[in-house]
Design a protein around this motif. Structure first.
Motif, PDB file in Angstrom:
ATOM      1  N   MET A   1       2.157  -4.136 -16.826  1.00  0.00           N
ATOM      2  CA  MET A   1       3.208  -4.391 -15.861  1.00  0.00           C
ATOM      3  C   MET A   1       4.013  -3.116 -15.622  1.00  0.00           C
ATOM      4  O   MET A   1       4.119  -2.267 -16.483  1.00  0.00           O
ATOM      5  N   LYS A   2       4.601  -3.060 -14.432  1.00  0.00           N
ATOM      6  CA  LYS A   2       5.490  -1.965 -14.056  1.00  0.00           C
ATOM      7  C   LYS A   2       6.821  -2.587 -13.646  1.00  0.00           C
ATOM      8  O   LYS A   2       6.902  -3.781 -13.352  1.00  0.00           O
ATOM      9  N   TYR A   3       7.847  -1.760 -13.609  1.00  0.00           N
ATOM     10  CA  TYR A   3       9.195  -2.251 -13.341  1.00  0.00           C
ATOM     11  C   TYR A   3       9.935  -1.301 -12.417  1.00  0.00           C
ATOM     12  O   TYR A   3       9.580  -0.139 -12.278  1.00  0.00           O
ATOM     13  N   PHE A   4      10.996  -1.819 -11.793  1.00  0.00           N
ATOM     14  CA  PHE A   4      11.928  -0.978 -11.057  1.00  0.00           C
ATOM     15  C   PHE A   4      13.256  -1.712 -10.958  1.00  0.00           C
ATOM     16  O   PHE A   4      13.330  -2.924 -11.138  1.00  0.00           O
ATOM     17  N   PHE A   5      14.313  -0.956 -10.722  1.00  0.00           N
ATOM     18  CA  PHE A   5      15.643  -1.522 -10.516  1.00  0.00           C
ATOM     19  C   PHE A   5      15.965  -1.461  -9.036  1.00  0.00           C
ATOM     20  O   PHE A   5      15.667  -0.476  -8.365  1.00  0.00           O
ATOM     21  N   LEU A   6      16.575  -2.524  -8.526  1.00  0.00           N
ATOM     22  CA  LEU A   6      16.910  -2.613  -7.115  1.00  0.00           C
ATOM     23  C   LEU A   6      18.345  -3.086  -6.963  1.00  0.00           C
ATOM     24  O   LEU A   6      18.746  -4.073  -7.581  1.00  0.00           O
ATOM     25  N   SER A   7      19.082  -2.377  -6.151  1.00  0.00           N
ATOM     26  CA  SER A   7      20.489  -2.676  -5.922  1.00  0.00           C
ATOM     27  C   SER A   7      20.670  -4.059  -5.317  1.00  0.00           C
ATOM     28  O   SER A   7      19.864  -4.508  -4.497  1.00  0.00           O
ATOM     29  N   ASP A   8      21.725  -4.736  -5.745  1.00  0.00           N
ATOM     30  CA  ASP A   8      22.077  -6.044  -5.208  1.00  0.00           C
ATOM     31  C   ASP A   8      22.234  -5.923  -3.694  1.00  0.00           C
ATOM     32  O   ASP A   8      22.880  -5.003  -3.205  1.00  0.00           O
ATOM     33  N   GLY A   9      21.634  -6.829  -2.932  1.00  0.00           N
ATOM     34  CA  GLY A   9      21.730  -6.787  -1.479  1.00  0.00           C
ATOM     35  C   GLY A   9      20.576  -6.051  -0.810  1.00  0.00           C
ATOM     36  O   GLY A   9      20.549  -5.928   0.408  1.00  0.00           O
ATOM     37  N   TRP A  10      19.644  -5.535  -1.595  1.00  0.00           N
ATOM     38  CA  TRP A  10      18.463  -4.865  -1.050  1.00  0.00           C
ATOM     39  C   TRP A  10      17.245  -5.720  -1.334  1.00  0.00           C
ATOM     40  O   TRP A  10      17.216  -6.473  -2.302  1.00  0.00           O
ATOM     41  N   VAL A  11      16.224  -5.615  -0.486  1.00  0.00           N
ATOM     42  CA  VAL A  11      15.011  -6.415  -0.618  1.00  0.00           C
ATOM     43  C   VAL A  11      13.778  -5.518  -0.536  1.00  0.00           C
ATOM     44  O   VAL A  11      13.842  -4.400  -0.030  1.00  0.00           O
ATOM     45  N   VAL A  12      12.671  -6.048  -1.018  1.00  0.00           N
ATOM     46  CA  VAL A  12      11.401  -5.330  -0.976  1.00  0.00           C
ATOM     47  C   VAL A  12      10.786  -5.481   0.410  1.00  0.00           C
ATOM     48  O   VAL A  12      10.744  -6.576   0.970  1.00  0.00           O
ATOM     49  N   GLY A  13      10.310  -4.366   0.954  1.00  0.00           N
ATOM     50  CA  GLY A  13       9.629  -4.371   2.250  1.00  0.00           C
ATOM     51  C   GLY A  13       8.125  -4.301   2.036  1.00  0.00           C
ATOM     52  O   GLY A  13       7.526  -5.186   1.433  1.00  0.00           O
ATOM     53  N   ARG A  14       7.536  -3.214   2.490  1.00  0.00           N
ATOM     54  CA  ARG A  14       6.085  -3.046   2.344  1.00  0.00           C
ATOM     55  C   ARG A  14       5.724  -2.653   0.916  1.00  0.00           C
ATOM     56  O   ARG A  14       6.537  -2.101   0.189  1.00  0.00           O
ATOM     57  N   VAL A  15       4.484  -2.950   0.543  1.00  0.00           N
ATOM     58  CA  VAL A  15       3.988  -2.677  -0.806  1.00  0.00           C
ATOM     59  C   VAL A  15       2.669  -1.917  -0.694  1.00  0.00           C
ATOM     60  O   VAL A  15       1.824  -2.263   0.131  1.00  0.00           O
ATOM     61  N   TRP A  16       2.513  -0.882  -1.517  1.00  0.00           N
ATOM     62  CA  TRP A  16       1.285  -0.100  -1.525  1.00  0.00           C
ATOM     63  C   TRP A  16       0.518  -0.310  -2.824  1.00  0.00           C
ATOM     64  O   TRP A  16       1.108  -0.469  -3.879  1.00  0.00           O
ATOM     65  N   GLU A  17      -0.798  -0.296  -2.690  1.00  0.00           N
ATOM     66  CA  GLU A  17      -1.697  -0.328  -3.839  1.00  0.00           C
ATOM     67  C   GLU A  17      -2.644   0.852  -3.693  1.00  0.00           C
ATOM     68  O   GLU A  17      -2.484   1.650  -2.776  1.00  0.00           O
ATOM     69  N   LEU A  18      -3.609   0.993  -4.571  1.00  0.00           N
ATOM     70  CA  LEU A  18      -4.482   2.155  -4.590  1.00  0.00           C
ATOM     71  C   LEU A  18      -5.169   2.404  -3.247  1.00  0.00           C
ATOM     72  O   LEU A  18      -5.308   3.541  -2.818  1.00  0.00           O
ATOM     73  N   GLY A  19      -5.547   1.360  -2.537  1.00  0.00           N
ATOM     74  CA  GLY A  19      -6.246   1.509  -1.262  1.00  0.00           C
ATOM     75  C   GLY A  19      -5.343   1.669  -0.057  1.00  0.00           C
ATOM     76  O   GLY A  19      -5.813   1.750   1.066  1.00  0.00           O
ATOM     77  N   GLY A  20      -4.047   1.681  -0.247  1.00  0.00           N
ATOM     78  CA  GLY A  20      -3.098   1.802   0.862  1.00  0.00           C
ATOM     79  C   GLY A  20      -2.122   0.638   0.848  1.00  0.00           C
ATOM     80  O   GLY A  20      -1.753   0.135  -0.214  1.00  0.00           O
ATOM     81  N   LEU A  21      -1.698   0.231   2.042  1.00  0.00           N
ATOM     82  CA  LEU A  21      -0.782  -0.916   2.122  1.00  0.00           C
ATOM     83  C   LEU A  21      -1.441  -2.162   1.554  1.00  0.00           C
ATOM     84  O   LEU A  21      -2.640  -2.374   1.706  1.00  0.00           O
ATOM     85  N   TRP A  22      -0.637  -2.975   0.896  1.00  0.00           N
ATOM     86  CA  TRP A  22      -1.148  -4.221   0.308  1.00  0.00           C
ATOM     87  C   TRP A  22      -1.711  -5.091   1.418  1.00  0.00           C
ATOM     88  O   TRP A  22      -1.039  -5.373   2.408  1.00  0.00           O
ATOM     89  N   ASN A  23      -2.934  -5.528   1.263  1.00  0.00           N
ATOM     90  CA  ASN A  23      -3.607  -6.352   2.253  1.00  0.00           C
ATOM     91  C   ASN A  23      -3.756  -7.762   1.683  1.00  0.00           C
ATOM     92  O   ASN A  23      -4.591  -8.005   0.828  1.00  0.00           O
ATOM     93  N   GLU A  24      -2.925  -8.688   2.180  1.00  0.00           N
ATOM     94  CA  GLU A  24      -2.954 -10.062   1.670  1.00  0.00           C
ATOM     95  C   GLU A  24      -4.286 -10.748   1.938  1.00  0.00           C
ATOM     96  O   GLU A  24      -4.703 -11.602   1.165  1.00  0.00           O
ATOM     97  N   SER A  25      -4.968 -10.374   3.013  1.00  0.00           N
ATOM     98  CA  SER A  25      -6.271 -10.981   3.308  1.00  0.00           C
ATOM     99  C   SER A  25      -7.307 -10.553   2.277  1.00  0.00           C
ATOM    100  O   SER A  25      -8.104 -11.367   1.811  1.00  0.00           O
ATOM    101  N   ALA A  26      -7.307  -9.280   1.917  1.00  0.00           N
ATOM    102  CA  ALA A  26      -8.278  -8.781   0.942  1.00  0.00           C
ATOM    103  C   ALA A  26      -7.968  -9.307  -0.465  1.00  0.00           C
ATOM    104  O   ALA A  26      -8.876  -9.709  -1.195  1.00  0.00           O
ATOM    105  N   TRP A  27      -6.685  -9.291  -0.831  1.00  0.00           N
ATOM    106  CA  TRP A  27      -6.287  -9.753  -2.170  1.00  0.00           C
ATOM    107  C   TRP A  27      -6.210 -11.283  -2.240  1.00  0.00           C
ATOM    108  O   TRP A  27      -6.170 -11.850  -3.321  1.00  0.00           O
TER     109      TRP A  27
END
Length: 104
Positions: A1-27
């Protein structure tokens, strides 16, 4: 597992994996990004700890509601969080926060 800290009031946008942007269809699923019930205070901001699966390399974060987040959101439209941390680094930051120190 990996971790990160995110400020209150901020949200996650796009996500990258080894092949580029996370592809929900492929995964066939969304990436596993879970907000933990742990936070630290740094420079007057509440930072929440998030856990992500190992396949995630990078996440983009942005203000949830730019007009309500404050001065930072007015100056920065979005931020790419390039550095995810491991469990030991997350524990070090949590321990340092409870001891009143800042981890570099």
């Amino acid at each position: 597992m990996k971790y990160f800290f995110l400020s209150d009031g901020w949200v996650v946008g796009r996500v990258w994996e080894l092949g580029g942007l996370w592809n929900e269809s492929a995964w066939r699923r969304k990436p596993q990004i879970i907000q933990m019930n742990l936070c630290i205070w740094e420079n007057g901001e509440k930072l929440w700890l998030y856990r992500v699966e190992d396949a995630v390399l990078m996440v983009e974060v942005k203000p949830e509601a730019p007009d309500q987040v404050g001065r930072t959101a007015q100056n920065i439209g979005q931020v790419v969080l390039k550095r995810l941390i491991n469990a030991d680094q997350a524990i070090d930051m949590l321990c340092a926060a409870t001891a009143g120190k800042e981890v570099k």
